[in-house]
Write a protein that holds these residues in place. Structure first.
Motif, mmCIF file in Angstrom:
data_model
loop_
_atom_site.group_PDB
_atom_site.id
_atom_site.type_symbol
_atom_site.label_atom_id
_atom_site.label_comp_id
_atom_site.label_asym_id
_atom_site.label_seq_id
_atom_site.Cartn_x
_atom_site.Cartn_y
_atom_site.Cartn_z
ATOM 1 N N LEU A 1 -32.270 -4.891 11.274
ATOM 2 C CA LEU A 1 -33.323 -3.878 11.148
ATOM 3 C C LEU A 1 -34.053 -3.689 12.470
ATOM 4 C CD1 LEU A 1 -34.808 -4.856 7.663
ATOM 5 C CD2 LEU A 1 -33.398 -2.858 8.196
ATOM 6 N N LEU A 2 -34.280 -4.783 13.192
ATOM 7 C CA LEU A 2 -35.013 -4.700 14.454
ATOM 8 C C LEU A 2 -34.154 -4.125 15.574
ATOM 9 C CD1 LEU A 2 -36.823 -8.155 14.294
ATOM 10 C CD2 LEU A 2 -37.887 -5.919 14.038
ATOM 11 N N ALA A 3 -32.851 -4.435 15.564
ATOM 12 C CA ALA A 3 -31.988 -4.034 16.672
ATOM 13 C C ALA A 3 -31.380 -2.647 16.497
ATOM 14 C CB ALA A 3 -30.859 -5.063 16.850
ATOM 15 N N ARG A 4 -31.223 -2.212 15.262
ATOM 16 C CA ARG A 4 -30.499 -0.964 15.017
ATOM 17 C C ARG A 4 -31.363 0.140 14.401
ATOM 18 N NH1 ARG A 4 -27.321 -2.711 18.124
ATOM 19 N NH2 ARG A 4 -25.061 -2.871 17.867
ATOM 20 N N ASN A 5 -32.615 -0.110 14.192
ATOM 21 C CA ASN A 5 -33.477 0.887 13.559
ATOM 22 C C ASN A 5 -34.816 0.941 14.271
ATOM 23 O OD1 ASN A 5 -31.895 1.467 10.803
ATOM 24 N ND2 ASN A 5 -31.847 -0.735 11.179
ATOM 25 N N GLU A 6 -35.445 2.064 14.190
ATOM 26 C CA GLU A 6 -36.772 2.248 14.759
ATOM 27 C C GLU A 6 -37.705 2.742 13.663
ATOM 28 O OE1 GLU A 6 -36.529 4.871 18.063
ATOM 29 O OE2 GLU A 6 -35.237 3.547 19.254
ATOM 30 N N PHE A 7 -38.829 2.073 13.515
ATOM 31 C CA PHE A 7 -39.803 2.469 12.506
ATOM 32 C C PHE A 7 -41.181 2.006 12.945
ATOM 33 C CE2 PHE A 7 -37.592 -1.430 11.364
ATOM 34 C CZ PHE A 7 -38.619 -2.342 11.167
ATOM 35 N N LYS A 8 -42.190 2.605 12.369
ATOM 36 C CA LYS A 8 -43.559 2.270 12.729
ATOM 37 C C LYS A 8 -43.869 0.832 12.307
ATOM 38 C CE LYS A 8 -45.378 6.992 12.454
ATOM 39 N NZ LYS A 8 -46.357 7.898 11.806
ATOM 40 N N GLY A 9 -44.597 0.143 13.148
ATOM 41 C CA GLY A 9 -44.947 -1.244 12.854
ATOM 42 C C GLY A 9 -43.843 -2.224 13.131
ATOM 43 N N GLN A 10 -42.864 -1.834 13.958
ATOM 44 C CA GLN A 10 -41.722 -2.710 14.213
ATOM 45 C C GLN A 10 -42.138 -3.983 14.945
ATOM 46 O OE1 GLN A 10 -38.477 -0.543 15.856
ATOM 47 N NE2 GLN A 10 -36.995 -2.172 15.558
ATOM 48 N N GLY A 11 -43.087 -3.875 15.875
ATOM 49 C CA GLY A 11 -43.552 -5.059 16.590
ATOM 50 C C GLY A 11 -44.219 -6.057 15.669
ATOM 51 N N ALA A 12 -45.088 -5.553 14.771
ATOM 52 C CA ALA A 12 -45.742 -6.436 13.804
ATOM 53 C C ALA A 12 -44.718 -7.052 12.859
ATOM 54 C CB ALA A 12 -46.791 -5.659 13.013
ATOM 55 N N PHE A 13 -43.702 -6.266 12.500
ATOM 56 C CA PHE A 13 -42.626 -6.755 11.624
ATOM 57 C C PHE A 13 -41.900 -7.930 12.276
ATOM 58 C CE2 PHE A 13 -38.349 -6.566 9.809
ATOM 59 C CZ PHE A 13 -38.604 -6.377 8.460
ATOM 60 N N GLU A 14 -41.596 -7.794 13.578
ATOM 61 C CA GLU A 14 -40.888 -8.861 14.284
ATOM 62 C C GLU A 14 -41.763 -10.096 14.436
ATOM 63 O OE1 GLU A 14 -38.278 -9.565 18.371
ATOM 64 O OE2 GLU A 14 -39.285 -7.660 18.013
ATOM 65 N N PHE A 15 -43.038 -9.891 14.755
ATOM 66 C CA PHE A 15 -43.901 -11.060 14.909
ATOM 67 C C PHE A 15 -44.097 -11.791 13.584
ATOM 68 C CE2 PHE A 15 -48.192 -12.980 14.931
ATOM 69 C CZ PHE A 15 -47.949 -13.954 15.885
ATOM 70 N N ALA A 16 -44.153 -11.043 12.480
ATOM 71 C CA ALA A 16 -44.283 -11.691 11.169
ATOM 72 C C ALA A 16 -43.092 -12.602 10.892
ATOM 73 C CB ALA A 16 -44.404 -10.633 10.075
ATOM 74 N N ALA A 17 -41.908 -12.187 11.354
ATOM 75 C CA ALA A 17 -40.724 -13.016 11.154
ATOM 76 C C ALA A 17 -40.779 -14.293 11.971
ATOM 77 C CB ALA A 17 -39.463 -12.227 11.507
ATOM 78 N N LEU A 18 -41.556 -14.299 13.073
ATOM 79 C CA LEU A 18 -41.675 -15.479 13.925
ATOM 80 C C LEU A 18 -42.891 -16.327 13.585
ATOM 81 C CD1 LEU A 18 -40.820 -13.905 17.400
ATOM 82 C CD2 LEU A 18 -39.362 -15.380 16.027
ATOM 83 N N LEU A 19 -43.761 -15.817 12.729
ATOM 84 C CA LEU A 19 -45.041 -16.476 12.505
ATOM 85 C C LEU A 19 -44.883 -17.881 11.936
ATOM 86 C CD1 LEU A 19 -48.128 -16.200 12.589
ATOM 87 C CD2 LEU A 19 -48.024 -15.187 10.297
ATOM 88 N N ALA A 20 -43.860 -18.090 11.092
ATOM 89 C CA ALA A 20 -43.700 -19.401 10.464
ATOM 90 C C ALA A 20 -43.473 -20.503 11.492
ATOM 91 C CB ALA A 20 -42.545 -19.373 9.466
ATOM 92 N N PHE A 21 -42.832 -20.172 12.635
ATOM 93 C CA PHE A 21 -42.609 -21.169 13.674
ATOM 94 C C PHE A 21 -43.877 -21.454 14.466
ATOM 95 C CE2 PHE A 21 -37.849 -21.554 14.882
ATOM 96 C CZ PHE A 21 -37.682 -22.354 13.777
ATOM 97 N N PHE B 1 -37.410 6.552 7.598
ATOM 98 C CA PHE B 1 -36.211 5.740 7.816
ATOM 99 C C PHE B 1 -34.950 6.608 7.827
ATOM 100 C CE2 PHE B 1 -39.317 3.146 5.479
ATOM 101 C CZ PHE B 1 -39.588 2.186 6.435
ATOM 102 N N LYS B 2 -35.100 7.841 8.332
ATOM 103 C CA LYS B 2 -33.999 8.810 8.449
ATOM 104 C C LYS B 2 -33.339 9.092 7.104
ATOM 105 C CE LYS B 2 -33.003 7.485 13.236
ATOM 106 N NZ LYS B 2 -31.980 7.005 14.200
ATOM 107 N N GLY B 3 -34.101 8.918 6.026
ATOM 108 C CA GLY B 3 -33.583 9.219 4.705
ATOM 109 C C GLY B 3 -32.609 8.204 4.149
ATOM 110 N N ASP B 4 -32.461 7.051 4.790
ATOM 111 C CA ASP B 4 -31.487 6.041 4.368
ATOM 112 C C ASP B 4 -32.121 5.103 3.345
ATOM 113 O OD1 ASP B 4 -29.767 3.697 4.286
ATOM 114 O OD2 ASP B 4 -28.804 4.516 6.078
ATOM 115 N N LEU B 5 -31.606 5.125 2.123
ATOM 116 C CA LEU B 5 -32.175 4.296 1.051
ATOM 117 C C LEU B 5 -32.031 2.812 1.363
ATOM 118 C CD1 LEU B 5 -31.012 6.104 -2.237
ATOM 119 C CD2 LEU B 5 -33.104 6.445 -0.926
#
Length: 736
Positions: A546-566, A155-159
């Motif tokens: 986090l999705l629009a301004r950062n890049e990290f592994k598993g980002q697609g799964a992260f976004e789908f998890a946020a939509l799963l409740a719908f 995460f580029k060292g950002d806490l």
């Protein structure tokens, strides 16, 4: 400026973890608030802290968290670097994973899994659900592990980014993926409880699900095709109508802006079954339209409205405001300077609109379509009220759960089909947007005047949007009038008795008495919705950032998890919460907290999608400039980015609050006598045939939520982009 003490966040989390272990009750005691158990913290009773539980009550597995905090404390003594990162990651992971495993494996009767009793013998001690102390300590350990990842270069060292990604991921795993997986897992179990893929295939591979009778000249399709076709039509219709209203509000005549914003939001502040009731009063067999057709043309009344036409109209009516809320912020963010540049190159307004303006709102169109699609497939209130013989997956799931059969396996199998549909549209949306850029708000000055709509486009919008708004007014006049007449359809005498029954106030011996039967449910609903709305909006916009301004592994799964409740019908989500949170480590059933959590994660996707569309319009140079001036990531987010996201913030807050106030399916199994909600009270009245009180309550809800929406918009304010209005000279803007 960046913190001069790079280890300050580390020591803050360590201190919080120790506070959880020493100063708060570790377990949640039934029928007792954590604050009421504080006097027992240093004793040997059930409300003791974590250290006392381990020392005096034999719960030795709780030491693992203190060991993890100790390892992290060693890391905190070192300078920021990879060595510190390894210690933080090991300490946080050991403590968090150890406490989590012990929580899931050890319950109120010892081992939670039967095979552990056979392998290890019965456990002499047990444990209850996690309390305030355990929650704070576990949260601190998770954040310390996230800080360790950042120190190791992730995460580029950002806490802040690391803690946000890991924290949000854990929340979504715990309150979306975990309960849903428990519910969906039943699809792969046969009647004897054994794992079986064949059982799953047998449940979904039926004529009822995939039949093509309508395509072969019959009258019915399978529920899967019904659901898919209805969702596509609803998504396209709501996106189209929402975009027209957004253009009308932002680019049309100013006199329409105020009334339009109010009328466009009316359907979203009313329980869905009330919308269905109003439509039935208009288009049902004994409705006004059929009666007029019979008297004027001799056309015999029929049930033509019930079925696909009725459900489609009801869903368009219910979900268009969501598209409007998303699209209004997107249209507002279109840069006038780009339109002015096109006109300076001799493009007329019509060509500028279709080649510049519309392409720039493409992210909003895609997001509005996705939200409309998922709302449609998850909705069961409208299909139940006006669907007639037209069945969809959500209604089949509902009756599989609440019917006499109680076939959880069939319900779970059908829920899988809904999830696959949602995943397919999600993938399609990503393919359409791709890696294209839609930046319209940059760090450069932009005092341009928004281009007026081309004459032909404006007339088209008015011809479509104004009749739809008039239709909205008619439906709500019917629903509003129902609470003021004695008996709808028989006795239209004006009365206020229904309001007195629900909301009477009396002066008793000891002061004011809340004598109305609806006060308890209204106060509870407002309280729980008021708690959940800002949490939902904040978490949704954080995930969008986090999705629009950062890049990290598993980002697609992260976004789908946020939509799963719908993608999961509300009924299934409510049942999954009961299954998941009825036993340790999270014993929440029967509490107000489980309703707040259900509200939050059920409504989370709208905040995410609204924020994502808004972030795509903000130039990254704004963030970069702030960071170059040595502001921290959190300062940049809250002081630079967030003020430019006010339309998305308003959309998320308003939607979260009103949906929490009016939701039915997700909480119908979670309410109790102590936590009765407005919608369950109304359903009870409708079930008893007391429509007057039900409609009177709905009228009060509409007024209350209208006031709440106005208050949110006033408190949050409008986004200020420094643009001129027509007729205001640029010198005045510059002086301002």
């Amino acid at each position: 400026m960046q913190s001069r003490h790079p280890n300050a966040p580390v020591w803050t989390c360590i201190a919080a973890g120790l506070l959880g272990y020493l100063a708060l009750p570790w377990y949640a005691i039934q029928d007792t608030g954590w604050y009421e158990a504080i006097p027992q913290v240093f004793g040997s009773a059930e409300g003791a802290n974590g250290v006392m539980q381990a020392l005096l009550q034999g719960r030795s597995w709780l030491w693992i968290g203190l060991v993890g905090l100790g390892i992290c404390a060693l890391g905190g003594l070192l300078q920021a670097g990879r060595t510190q990162g390894r210690l933080l990651l090991v300490g946080g992971a050991v403590g968090a994973i150890g406490l989590s495993l012990s929580g899931f494996l050890i319950g109120a009767r010892g081992w939670s899994l039967p095979f552990l009793n056979a392998q290890l013998g019965e456990l002499p001690v047990n444990q209850f659900g996690i309390g305030a102390g355990g929650f704070i300590a576990l949260s601190a350990l998770i954040l310390l592990a996230a800080f360790g990842l950042a120190r190791l270069g992730f995460f580029k060292g950002d806490l802040f980014v690391s803690g946000a990604v890991i924290g949000c991921g854990v929340l979504m795993a715990l309150f979306i993926a975990y309960p849903v997986s428990k519910a969906l897992g039943g699809a792969f179990l046969d009647e004897d409880g054994r794992a079986s893929v064949a059982a799953f295939l047998a449940r979904i591979g039926t004529e009822r699900v995939w039949g093509l009778g309508c395509l072969a000249g019959g009258v019915r399709c399978g529920v899967a095709w019904n659901t898919l076709v209805l969702a596509l039509l609803t998504a396209a219709g709501t996106t189209f109508l929402g975009t027209l209203m957004a253009l009308m509000a932002e680019r049309g005549s100013r006199r329409w802006q105020g009334p339009l914003r109010i009328l466009a939001l009316l359907p979203i502040i009313t329980p869905p079954f009330v919308v269905g009731l109003g439509l039935i009063l208009l288009f049902g067999r004994a409705g006004v339209v059929n009666q007029l057709l019979e008297s004027a043309f001799g056309i015999e009344p029929t049930r033509w409205f019930y079925g696909m036409p009725g459900v489609l109209v009801a869903q368009l009516f219910a979900f268009t405001p969501i598209a409007f809320m998303i699209m209004r912020g997107v249209v507002q963010g279109v840069s006038p300077s780009l339109e002015e540049a096109a006109q300076m190159l001799r493009a007329d307004r019509r060509r500028t609109f279709f080649t510049v303006t519309l392409p720039l709102i493409k992210p909003g169109l895609a997001n509005a379509f996705l939200v409309g699609f998922i709302e449609s497939i998850a909705d069961f209130g409208n299909p139940v009220v006006v669907g007639g013989q037209f069945s969809v997956l959500s209604t089949d799931i509902f009756f599989a759960i609440v019917g006499a059969q109680y076939d959880q396996g069939r319900a779970a199998s059908l829920a899988w089909v809904l999830t696959i549909f949602a995943l397919g549209v999600f993938a399609l949306q990503r393919a359409v947007l791709g890696k294209q850029s839609y930046t319209t708000v940059s760090g450069k000055g932009d005092a341009g005047i928004a281009m007026a709509l081309p004459d032909g486009v404006r007339r088209t919008i008015y011809c479509i949007a104004l009749p739809w708004i008039a239709f909205t007014v008619v439906v709500y006049l019917f629903a509003f009038a129902g609470g003021f007449v004695q008996t709808w359809g028989r006795d239209y005498t004006f009365t206020l008795n229904h309001f007195k029954t629900a909301f009477a106030l009396e002066w008793g011996q000891f002061g004011l008495v809340w004598a109305g039967t609806a006060w308890n449910s209204l106060i509870t609903t407002v309280k729980l919705a008021g708690i959940s709305a800002p949490l939902t909006a904040g978490l949704g916009l954080l995930i969008a950032w986090l999705l629009a301004r950062n890049e990290f592994k598993g980002q697609g799964a992260f976004e789908f998890a946020a939509l799963l409740a719908f993608a999961i019908p509300g009924t299934v989500l409510g049942v999954s919460y009961i299954l998941a949170f009825n036993v340790p480590p999270l014993e929440l059933t029967g509490t107000g907290l489980i309703i707040v959590l259900c509200f939050m994660f059920r409504n989370l996707p709208v905040g995410v999608r609204a924020g994502t569309a808004a972030f795509k319009q903000l130039d990254r140079s704004l963030d970069e400039a702030s960071l170059m001036l040595r502001a921290s990531t959190s300062q940049t987010l809250f002081k630079v980015v967030l003020p430019l996201l006010k339309p998305a913030l308003v959309a998320a807050l308003v939607y979260s609050f009103v949906r929490a106030m009016t939701t039915v399916s997700a909480v119908i199994f979670l309410v109790t006598a102590e936590n009765e909600l407005a919608t369950t009270y109304i359903i009870g009245r409708v079930g008893n045939g007391d429509y007057g009180v039900a409609l009177a309550y709905c009228t009060v809800l509409m007024i209350l939520m209208s006031v709440a929406i106005a208050a949110v918009q006033m408190l949050v304010g409008e986004r200020k982009l420094g643009r001129r209005r027509a007729g205001v000279p640029s010198i005045a803007v510059a002086a301002h």
